[in-house]
Design a protein around this motif. Structure first.
Motif, short mmCIF file in Angstrom:
data_model
loop_
_atom_site.label_atom_id
_atom_site.label_comp_id
_atom_site.label_asym_id
_atom_site.label_seq_id
_atom_site.Cartn_x
_atom_site.Cartn_y
_atom_site.Cartn_z
N LEU A 143 40.86 45.95 -33.56
CA LEU A 143 42.28 46.31 -33.70
C LEU A 143 42.79 47.03 -32.45
O LEU A 143 44.01 47.04 -32.20
N ILE A 144 41.89 47.63 -31.70
CA ILE A 144 42.27 48.47 -30.56
C ILE A 144 42.78 47.60 -29.41
O ILE A 144 42.14 46.63 -29.01
N GLY A 145 43.94 47.97 -28.90
CA GLY A 145 44.51 47.25 -27.78
C GLY A 145 45.40 46.09 -28.18
O GLY A 145 45.97 45.42 -27.31
N GLN A 146 45.53 45.84 -29.49
CA GLN A 146 46.44 44.78 -29.93
C GLN A 146 47.89 45.18 -29.66
O GLN A 146 48.22 46.37 -29.57
N LYS A 147 48.77 44.19 -29.55
CA LYS A 147 50.20 44.43 -29.37
C LYS A 147 50.95 43.77 -30.53
O LYS A 147 50.44 42.86 -31.18
N ASN A 148 52.16 44.23 -30.76
CA ASN A 148 52.97 43.68 -31.85
C ASN A 148 54.37 43.37 -31.33
O ASN A 148 55.31 44.14 -31.53
N PRO A 149 54.55 42.22 -30.66
CA PRO A 149 55.86 41.88 -30.09
C PRO A 149 56.95 41.69 -31.13
O PRO A 149 58.14 41.71 -30.79
N SER A 150 56.58 41.52 -32.41
CA SER A 150 57.61 41.38 -33.45
C SER A 150 58.44 42.65 -33.58
O SER A 150 59.56 42.62 -34.11
N THR A 151 57.92 43.76 -33.09
CA THR A 151 58.68 45.01 -33.11
C THR A 151 59.98 44.86 -32.33
O THR A 151 60.99 45.50 -32.65
N PHE A 152 59.97 44.00 -31.31
CA PHE A 152 61.18 43.80 -30.51
C PHE A 152 62.32 43.24 -31.36
O PHE A 152 63.48 43.61 -31.18
N TRP A 153 61.99 42.35 -32.32
CA TRP A 153 63.02 41.78 -33.18
C TRP A 153 63.56 42.82 -34.15
O TRP A 153 64.75 42.79 -34.52
N ILE A 154 62.72 43.75 -34.54
CA ILE A 154 63.19 44.86 -35.37
C ILE A 154 64.17 45.72 -34.57
O ILE A 154 65.20 46.17 -35.09
N ILE A 155 63.86 45.94 -33.30
CA ILE A 155 64.77 46.68 -32.42
C ILE A 155 66.12 45.99 -32.36
O ILE A 155 67.18 46.62 -32.55
N LEU A 156 66.11 44.69 -32.11
CA LEU A 156 67.37 43.94 -32.02
C LEU A 156 68.17 44.04 -33.32
O LEU A 156 69.39 44.22 -33.31
N GLY A 157 67.47 43.92 -34.44
CA GLY A 157 68.15 43.99 -35.73
C GLY A 157 68.78 45.34 -35.98
O GLY A 157 69.94 45.43 -36.43
N CYS A 158 68.05 46.41 -35.69
CA CYS A 158 68.57 47.76 -35.94
C CYS A 158 69.70 48.12 -34.97
O CYS A 158 70.69 48.75 -35.37
N VAL A 159 69.58 47.70 -33.72
CA VAL A 159 70.65 47.95 -32.75
C VAL A 159 71.92 47.22 -33.18
O VAL A 159 73.02 47.79 -33.16
N SER A 160 71.78 45.98 -33.61
CA SER A 160 72.93 45.20 -34.08
C SER A 160 73.55 45.81 -35.32
O SER A 160 74.78 45.92 -35.44
N LEU A 161 72.70 46.25 -36.26
CA LEU A 161 73.19 46.86 -37.50
C LEU A 161 73.98 48.13 -37.23
O LEU A 161 75.10 48.31 -37.74
N MET A 162 73.42 49.02 -36.40
CA MET A 162 74.10 50.29 -36.13
C MET A 162 75.39 50.08 -35.35
O MET A 162 76.41 50.75 -35.60
N THR A 163 75.37 49.15 -34.41
CA THR A 163 76.59 48.86 -33.65
C THR A 163 77.66 48.28 -34.56
O THR A 163 78.84 48.61 -34.46
N GLY A 164 77.24 47.41 -35.49
CA GLY A 164 78.18 46.82 -36.44
C GLY A 164 78.80 47.86 -37.36
O GLY A 164 80.01 47.83 -37.63
N ILE A 165 77.98 48.80 -37.85
CA ILE A 165 78.52 49.85 -38.72
C ILE A 165 79.46 50.75 -37.93
O ILE A 165 80.51 51.19 -38.45
N ALA A 166 79.11 51.05 -36.68
CA ALA A 166 80.00 51.85 -35.83
C ALA A 166 81.36 51.20 -35.70
O ALA A 166 82.41 51.87 -35.73
N TYR A 167 81.37 49.88 -35.59
CA TYR A 167 82.65 49.14 -35.52
C TYR A 167 83.42 49.27 -36.83
O TYR A 167 84.64 49.49 -36.83
N LEU A 168 82.71 49.18 -37.94
CA LEU A 168 83.38 49.21 -39.25
C LEU A 168 83.97 50.58 -39.57
O LEU A 168 84.98 50.66 -40.29
#
Length: 343
Positions: free
Chosen positions: A33-58
């Motif tokens: 398990l040591i040294g593994q990476k999880n690039p799917s975290t990047f999609w979580i970042i995109l989703g949360c950034v989009s969500l918060m920006t959208g709520i800020a607009y609303l």
């Protein structure tokens, strides 16, 4: 536990490297398990950034009570998730190239207004290496901070409310770790550009909403109990790190597995439960938390818990200030295991 008037002193070094070595000896299968990476975290970042920006607009034209309520009841959760993503990037656990992790952290930082992602990386890595060493661990409260807040409910509530400010002030004492490099500069420039864009397109109320999300996500909110959970002496006067095994680990990307993370900082968030499952004899014997809400209110109203409820030490061990907090990788490589481990 008695009411404390000073921090708890320890003459030992931080405890996690010892347990890391013991677990690897008992369970060498964890090395995969040591040294593994999880690039799917990047999609979580995109989703949360989009969500918060959208709520800020609303909420840009809504009443102030709606702005505050939206930040507390909704925005604090994706903001906290983004903080965890910044934490993953700080350990280079998203992508293999360090630069890609830096940019991921800068992106995750955008909705939380203040340019903190890269400076957080510089100080957080040393928290792992020098846990409890006052001049090197910015996670540890200052003496003035503990004395000012004391153990009164109103003081602890205000401390949580303004936690990001207290956290920023602490970094001043860590003079050995101060770093202003091109990445910190890039973080500041990109963040300021984003903030100006939000104000230009949505208005000041939208920016205030995002700032409130930051303060609530790490402060006066059940999510803020995470800071109490991790290293405050709430359940045992001698156990200085605690995990949280509750439902919010789902939205918080397993950030509650804190003993596991300190023992194996080179394993990404999605693999942390496997550590506990593989080596239960090392974790089932430790005390842990199951409710942030219960801990939040206990911290506020239990006068036996204060900012003094932390272990401090002067012993740095044989770790240098340049250490990048990868003891799990170092131990595996020193034992010359056949499986290749990549940082």
């Amino acid at each position: 536990m008695a009411v404390l008037t000073d921090f708890v002193r320890s003459n030992s070094t931080e405890p996690h490297r010892i347990r890391t070595r013991q677990i690897l000896k008992s369970h060498p299968e964890i090395k995969k398990l040591i040294g593994q990476k999880n690039p799917s975290t990047f999609w979580i970042i995109l989703g949360c950034v989009s969500l918060m920006t959208g709520i800020a607009y609303l909420v840009r034209d809504q009443s102030w009570w709606i702005v505050v309520a939206a930040a507390w009841f909704i925005g604090a959760f994706p903001a906290h998730t983004l903080f965890v993503c910044i934490h993953e990037a700080a350990h280079n656990l998203i992508f293999r190239k360090p630069a890609a992790n830096m940019w991921a952290a800068i992106l995750a930082n955008l909705p939380t207004v203040l340019p903190t992602a890269l400076s957080f990386k510089n100080f957080h890595i040393k928290h792992h290496a020098f846990q409890g060493v006052h001049e090197l661990d910015a996670d540890l409260p200052d003496w003035y901070e503990a004395k000012l807040i004391n153990n009164y409910s109103i003081g602890k509530a205000l401390w949580l409310l303004f936690f990001p400010i207290f956290q920023a002030i602490r970094t001043i004492r860590c003079r050995e770790l101060a770093v202003i490099d091109k990445w910190v500069a890039a973080n500041i420039i990109v963040q300021l550009a984003f903030d100006v864009l939000i104000v230009t397109l949505f208005g000041w109320k939208a920016l205030v909403f995002l700032l409130l999300c930051l303060f609530f996500s790490v402060g006066f909110h059940p999510l803020g109990a995470r800071w109490i959970q991790e290293h405050y002496l709430t359940l045992d006067p001698e156990q200085e790190t605690y995990s949280y095994y509750g439902q919010l680990n789902g939205v918080n990307l397993n950030v509650g597995f804190h003993n596991e993370h300190h023992d194996f900082p080179s394993i990404p968030w999605n693999k942390l439960p496997e550590i506990k499952k593989t080596a239960p004899e090392y974790y089932d014997t430790l005390k842990y938390h199951t409710s942030y809400v219960r801990l939040f209110f206990r911290f506020l109203f239990d006068q036996e818990i204060s900012l003094y409820s932390r272990i401090v030490r002067k012993e740095r061990g044989r770790v240098t200030v340049a250490d990048q907090s990868k003891p799990d990788i170092e131990f595996v490589e020193s034992q010359d295991y056949p499986a290749k481990v990549t940082a």
